[in-house]
Scaffold this motif. Sequence first.
Motif, PDB file in Angstrom:
ATOM      1  N   ASP A 258       0.824  -1.206   0.000  1.00 36.70           N
ATOM      2  CA  ASP A 258       0.000   0.000   0.000  1.00 36.70           C
ATOM      3  C   ASP A 258       0.861   1.261   0.000  1.00 36.70           C
ATOM      4  OD1 ASP A 258      -2.224  -1.614  -0.012  1.00 36.70           O
ATOM      5  OD2 ASP A 258      -2.703  -1.309   2.109  1.00 36.70           O
ATOM      6  N   ALA A 259       1.964   1.245   0.760  1.00 37.60           N
ATOM      7  CA  ALA A 259       2.870   2.397   0.795  1.00 37.60           C
ATOM      8  C   ALA A 259       3.502   2.626  -0.583  1.00 37.60           C
ATOM      9  CB  ALA A 259       3.952   2.193   1.850  1.00 37.60           C
ATOM     10  N   LEU A 260       3.886   1.546  -1.259  1.00 35.06           N
ATOM     11  CA  LEU A 260       4.423   1.677  -2.614  1.00 35.06           C
ATOM     12  C   LEU A 260       3.399   2.290  -3.560  1.00 35.06           C
ATOM     13  CD1 LEU A 260       6.406  -1.652  -3.102  1.00 35.06           C
ATOM     14  CD2 LEU A 260       7.332   0.662  -3.178  1.00 35.06           C
TER      15      LEU A 260
ATOM     16  N   ILE B 192       0.857   4.269  -2.818  1.00 34.69           N
ATOM     17  CA  ILE B 192       0.677   5.684  -2.484  1.00 34.69           C
ATOM     18  C   ILE B 192       1.850   6.518  -2.988  1.00 34.69           C
ATOM     19  CG2 ILE B 192       0.595   7.316  -0.547  1.00 34.69           C
ATOM     20  CD1 ILE B 192      -1.078   5.117   0.930  1.00 34.69           C
ATOM     21  N   ASN B 193       3.076   6.034  -2.796  1.00 42.89           N
ATOM     22  CA  ASN B 193       4.252   6.779  -3.249  1.00 42.89           C
ATOM     23  C   ASN B 193       4.298   6.916  -4.771  1.00 42.89           C
ATOM     24  OD1 ASN B 193       5.512   7.486  -0.784  1.00 42.89           O
ATOM     25  ND2 ASN B 193       6.189   5.384  -0.547  1.00 42.89           N
ATOM     26  N   ILE B 194       4.025   5.831  -5.475  1.00 44.40           N
ATOM     27  CA  ILE B 194       4.034   5.878  -6.942  1.00 44.40           C
ATOM     28  C   ILE B 194       2.934   6.794  -7.455  1.00 44.40           C
ATOM     29  CG2 ILE B 194       3.653   4.507  -9.033  1.00 44.40           C
ATOM     30  CD1 ILE B 194       5.108   2.197  -7.503  1.00 44.40           C
TER      31      ILE B 194
ATOM     32  N   SER C 286       1.613   9.329  -5.893  1.00 38.46           N
ATOM     33  CA  SER C 286       1.994  10.707  -5.575  1.00 38.46           C
ATOM     34  C   SER C 286       3.002  11.260  -6.572  1.00 38.46           C
ATOM     35  CB  SER C 286       2.584  10.790  -4.163  1.00 38.46           C
ATOM     36  OG  SER C 286       1.620  10.426  -3.210  1.00 38.46           O
ATOM     37  N   ILE C 287       3.966  10.448  -6.958  1.00 33.90           N
ATOM     38  CA  ILE C 287       4.958  10.875  -7.953  1.00 33.90           C
ATOM     39  C   ILE C 287       4.284  11.151  -9.294  1.00 33.90           C
ATOM     40  CG2 ILE C 287       6.932  10.087  -9.342  1.00 33.90           C
ATOM     41  CD1 ILE C 287       7.910   8.667  -6.758  1.00 33.90           C
TER      42      ILE C 287
ATOM     43  N   TRP D 260       1.169  11.921  -9.780  1.00 33.78           N
ATOM     44  CA  TRP D 260       0.306  13.093  -9.627  1.00 33.78           C
ATOM     45  C   TRP D 260       1.117  14.387  -9.722  1.00 33.78           C
ATOM     46  CZ3 TRP D 260       0.815  16.423  -5.341  1.00 33.78           C
ATOM     47  CH2 TRP D 260      -0.113  17.463  -5.304  1.00 33.78           C
TER      48      TRP D 260
ATOM     49  N   LEU E 147       5.162  20.168  -1.720  1.00 31.11           N
ATOM     50  CA  LEU E 147       6.147  19.203  -1.226  1.00 31.11           C
ATOM     51  C   LEU E 147       6.914  19.740  -0.020  1.00 31.11           C
ATOM     52  CD1 LEU E 147       7.507  17.702  -4.558  1.00 31.11           C
ATOM     53  CD2 LEU E 147       5.826  16.732  -2.993  1.00 31.11           C
TER      54      LEU E 147
ATOM     55  N   HIS F  75       6.087  16.671   8.335  1.00 33.03           N
ATOM     56  CA  HIS F  75       6.618  15.397   8.831  1.00 33.03           C
ATOM     57  C   HIS F  75       8.061  15.509   9.303  1.00 33.03           C
ATOM     58  CE1 HIS F  75       3.037  13.206   7.696  1.00 33.03           C
ATOM     59  NE2 HIS F  75       3.042  13.849   6.544  1.00 33.03           N
TER      60      HIS F  75
ATOM     61  N   MET G  96      15.704  10.528   3.332  1.00 30.27           N
ATOM     62  CA  MET G  96      14.945   9.421   2.751  1.00 30.27           C
ATOM     63  C   MET G  96      15.844   8.433   2.091  1.00 30.27           C
ATOM     64  SD  MET G  96      11.905  11.703   1.300  1.00 30.27           S
ATOM     65  CE  MET G  96      12.454  13.358   1.613  1.00 30.27           C
TER      66      MET G  96
END
Length: 100
Positions: free
Chosen positions: A31-33, A35-37, A39-40, A42, A86, A93, A100
């Motif tokens: 799920d994290a992958l 969301i990250n993909i 977001s990139i 988008w 960003l 955070h 990262m």
Amino acid sequence: MAKAPANTKEEGHSSYGFGSRLRVGRHVANDALLINIASILWAFDLQSMGGRISSATDFVNSGIVMRPAPFECSFKPRFPEIPTVLSAVMELHDLRIGDM
């Protein structure tokens, strides 16, 4: 479609282990992958810089680990507010470039 390797709970790969040693956090990682993909995709317009677009069959196989073959691309913000968005997320955070 090819059948997933045995004892991988139909993951299609063994990155999360096998059988009773299969990682319980694999769903969170997937799920994290996602969301990250998302977001990139988008935030940025990705463009090939070498004039050649890599295919899914271009990879480097170094035994156990496989990875995509090296390629050059550029990330261009899709709209002018991206750097501000960003920066706000990183500040929220408490992240810094290089963390990262």
